[in-house]
Design a protein around this motif. Structure first.
Motif, mmCIF file in Angstrom:
data_model
loop_
_atom_site.group_PDB
_atom_site.id
_atom_site.type_symbol
_atom_site.label_atom_id
_atom_site.label_comp_id
_atom_site.label_asym_id
_atom_site.label_seq_id
_atom_site.Cartn_x
_atom_site.Cartn_y
_atom_site.Cartn_z
ATOM 1 N N LEU A 18 -3.691 -3.272 1.209
ATOM 2 C CA LEU A 18 -4.227 -4.374 2.718
ATOM 3 C C LEU A 18 -5.296 -3.407 3.066
ATOM 4 O O LEU A 18 -5.555 -4.872 4.237
ATOM 5 C CB LEU A 18 -2.517 -4.468 3.399
ATOM 6 C CG LEU A 18 -1.232 -4.615 2.848
ATOM 7 C CD1 LEU A 18 -0.463 -4.240 4.119
ATOM 8 C CD2 LEU A 18 -1.880 -6.357 2.522
ATOM 9 N N GLY A 19 -5.320 -2.376 2.675
ATOM 10 C CA GLY A 19 -6.862 -1.714 3.591
ATOM 11 C C GLY A 19 -6.585 -1.261 4.870
ATOM 12 O O GLY A 19 -7.449 -1.463 5.970
ATOM 13 N N GLN A 20 -5.132 -0.736 5.027
ATOM 14 C CA GLN A 20 -5.046 -0.860 6.022
ATOM 15 C C GLN A 20 -5.323 0.795 6.508
ATOM 16 O O GLN A 20 -4.691 1.059 7.852
ATOM 17 C CB GLN A 20 -3.576 -1.322 6.740
ATOM 18 C CG GLN A 20 -3.607 -2.610 7.035
ATOM 19 C CD GLN A 20 -2.474 -2.828 7.151
ATOM 20 O OE1 GLN A 20 -1.195 -2.400 7.433
ATOM 21 N NE2 GLN A 20 -1.962 -4.370 7.268
ATOM 22 N N ILE A 21 -5.427 1.463 5.531
ATOM 23 C CA ILE A 21 -6.073 2.915 5.808
ATOM 24 C C ILE A 21 -7.430 3.144 5.265
ATOM 25 O O ILE A 21 -8.003 2.765 5.016
ATOM 26 C CB ILE A 21 -5.369 4.271 4.657
ATOM 27 C CG1 ILE A 21 -3.276 3.041 4.927
ATOM 28 C CG2 ILE A 21 -5.758 4.999 4.810
ATOM 29 C CD1 ILE A 21 -2.800 3.953 3.903
ATOM 30 N N PRO A 22 -7.753 3.578 6.968
ATOM 31 C CA PRO A 22 -9.141 4.143 6.831
ATOM 32 C C PRO A 22 -10.233 4.869 5.971
ATOM 33 O O PRO A 22 -8.789 5.423 5.602
ATOM 34 C CB PRO A 22 -9.442 4.379 8.609
ATOM 35 C CG PRO A 22 -8.041 3.827 9.359
ATOM 36 C CD PRO A 22 -7.139 4.104 8.328
ATOM 37 N N GLY A 23 -11.064 4.751 5.677
ATOM 38 C CA GLY A 23 -11.859 5.335 4.251
ATOM 39 C C GLY A 23 -10.818 4.606 2.841
ATOM 40 O O GLY A 23 -11.404 6.587 1.856
ATOM 41 N N LEU A 24 -9.798 4.525 2.726
ATOM 42 C CA LEU A 24 -9.472 4.587 1.573
ATOM 43 C C LEU A 24 -9.784 2.759 0.502
ATOM 44 O O LEU A 24 -9.488 1.667 1.781
ATOM 45 C CB LEU A 24 -7.273 4.384 1.478
ATOM 46 C CG LEU A 24 -7.097 5.517 1.545
ATOM 47 C CD1 LEU A 24 -5.852 6.005 1.079
ATOM 48 C CD2 LEU A 24 -8.029 6.902 0.522
ATOM 49 N N HIS A 25 -10.220 3.044 -0.295
ATOM 50 C CA HIS A 25 -10.173 1.510 -1.255
ATOM 51 C C HIS A 25 -9.895 1.692 -2.717
ATOM 52 O O HIS A 25 -9.329 2.768 -2.983
ATOM 53 C CB HIS A 25 -11.713 0.885 -1.342
ATOM 54 C CG HIS A 25 -12.494 1.964 -1.076
ATOM 55 N ND1 HIS A 25 -12.493 2.644 -3.290
ATOM 56 C CD2 HIS A 25 -13.853 2.544 -0.722
ATOM 57 C CE1 HIS A 25 -13.868 2.978 -3.323
ATOM 58 N NE2 HIS A 25 -14.320 3.226 -1.568
ATOM 59 N N LYS A 26 -8.710 0.816 -3.265
ATOM 60 C CA LYS A 26 -8.918 0.549 -4.377
ATOM 61 C C LYS A 26 -10.034 0.776 -5.246
ATOM 62 O O LYS A 26 -11.091 0.432 -5.584
ATOM 63 C CB LYS A 26 -7.849 -0.667 -5.069
ATOM 64 C CG LYS A 26 -7.227 -0.391 -6.028
ATOM 65 C CD LYS A 26 -6.451 -1.574 -6.234
ATOM 66 C CE LYS A 26 -5.844 -1.593 -7.730
ATOM 67 N NZ LYS A 26 -6.332 -1.345 -8.374
ATOM 68 N N ALA A 27 -9.599 2.332 -6.549
ATOM 69 C CA ALA A 27 -10.801 2.171 -7.948
ATOM 70 C C ALA A 27 -10.713 1.220 -8.362
ATOM 71 O O ALA A 27 -9.650 1.120 -8.626
ATOM 72 C CB ALA A 27 -10.705 3.830 -8.129
ATOM 73 N N SER A 28 -11.422 0.842 -8.811
ATOM 74 C CA SER A 28 -11.499 0.489 -10.121
ATOM 75 C C SER A 28 -13.530 0.032 -10.947
ATOM 76 O O SER A 28 -14.138 0.504 -10.279
ATOM 77 C CB SER A 28 -11.414 -1.717 -9.785
ATOM 78 O OG SER A 28 -13.221 -1.441 -9.241
ATOM 79 N N TRP A 29 -12.532 0.030 -12.184
ATOM 80 C CA TRP A 29 -14.363 -0.067 -13.408
ATOM 81 C C TRP A 29 -13.956 -0.466 -14.435
ATOM 82 O O TRP A 29 -12.978 -0.593 -14.323
ATOM 83 C CB TRP A 29 -14.445 1.504 -13.296
ATOM 84 C CG TRP A 29 -12.645 2.589 -13.748
ATOM 85 C CD1 TRP A 29 -12.393 2.950 -15.471
ATOM 86 C CD2 TRP A 29 -11.531 3.117 -13.476
ATOM 87 N NE1 TRP A 29 -11.205 3.496 -15.543
ATOM 88 C CE2 TRP A 29 -11.109 3.746 -14.207
ATOM 89 C CE3 TRP A 29 -11.485 3.462 -11.960
ATOM 90 C CZ2 TRP A 29 -9.738 4.321 -13.740
ATOM 91 C CZ3 TRP A 29 -10.351 4.140 -11.863
ATOM 92 C CH2 TRP A 29 -9.827 4.940 -12.376
#
Length: 89
Positions: A78-89
């Motif tokens: 949901l993007g509610q943890i600061p500094g984290l984003h889902k990895a995608s490659w």
């Protein structure tokens, strides 16, 4: 979701640990293990089981974030943890 009784017990145990922290430290420094053994059992921080801050789940606890793996994944997506984003490659 953990049982409410377990969550309440966890909170009560946290208060007890904070209350006796200074006394335990003094007794350990003096080497007075007899007096240390007479303190409440739950005042020992070793007996505390880490629990998720949202729902009290005891398993899969991530210490750095203070939550279980399930809630970590939910809030990270949901993007509610600061500094984290889902990895995608």
């Amino acid at each position: 979701m953990a049982k409410k009784s377990k969550v309440v017990r966890y909170e009560r145990q946290n208060k007890l640990i904070a209350k006796y922290a200074v006394r335990r430290k003094q007794l350990k420094a003096q080497g007075d293990y007899l007096a240390l053994s007479k303190l409440p059992k739950d005042s020992s921080p070793v007996r505390l089981r880490n629990r998720d801050s949202f729902d009290g789940r005891p398993r899969g606890y991530m210490r750095k974030f203070g939550m279980s793996r399930l809630n970590f994944r939910k809030y990270a997506l949901l993007g509610q943890i600061p500094g984290l984003h889902k990895a995608s490659w």
